[in-house]
Write a protein that holds these residues in place. Structure first.
Motif: not given
Length: 142
Positions: A66-73
Motif C-alpha cells: 500500500k505504501d509503495t503504491a501511494a508513493t508511486t501515485i
C-alpha cells in the motif's frame, strides 16, 4: 487536514480544497491511481495470502505494498494533480501520503463492490448483466 480513509468523496474534496467546479481534477486524480491500483491488486506478491483470488481486497494487501503504491501515485502525478496529492503530506515529506492512500483505498473498495455486486441494481437482461460500479462518476453503470 487528513481525514479517515473511509470518508466520503465530498469530505475528501473539502479536505483538500477542491470545489464542485473542480470535479475534473478529482476524476483525473482517480485515473492516475488506476495503474498503481492494478499493480497492487493483481500482483500476488502484494497479498498477505498470495493464494487468494485477485483482485485483492484492502484488508488482504500487505501494508508495504500500500505504501509503495501511494508513493508511486505521488511520484507519477501530473502537473495538474501534483499540488493536490502534495497536500497529503500532513506529517511532512517521507511520511504516508493520506491523499494518495485515500484515493487508492477508494478505488480498491469500489472495485470490491463491483466484483461482489454488493448493493448493485438488478442486472439488465437485455445487456446480459455487466453491472459495475464506476468510482469516478460515483454511480452504478451497466
Amino acid at each position: 487536514m487528513a481525514i479517515p480513509i473511509s470518508s466520503s468523496k465530498a469530505a475528501f474534496m473539502q479536505a483538500i480544497g477542491l470545489t464542485e467546479s473542480q470535479d475534473w481534477l478529482y476524476v483525473k486524480m482517480m485515473r492516475e491511481v488506476d495503474g498503481p491500483y492494478r499493480w497492487i491488486c493483481e500482483n500476488p506478491s502484494n497479498a498477505i495470502d498470495p493464494s487468494q483470488k485477485t483482485p485483492y481486497r484492502w484488508a488482504d494487501i500487505r501494508p508495504e505494498a500500500k505504501d509503495t503504491a501511494a508513493t508511486t501515485i505521488v511520484q507519477r502525478a501530473s502537473a495538474d494533480t501534483r499540488p493536490w496529492f502534495s497536500k497529503g503530506y500532513s506529517a511532512g515529506e517521507g511520511q504516508r501520503n493520506w491523499v494518495a492512500m485515500w484515493c487508492l483505498y477508494t478505488m480498491v473498495r469500489n472495485r470490491d463492490n463491483r466484483r461482489d455486486n454488493v448493493g448493485a441494481p438488478a442486472a439488465n437482461s437485455v445487456s446480459g448483466g455487466g453491472v459495475f460500479y464506476d468510482q469516478i462518476r460515483d454511480q452504478w453503470r451497466g
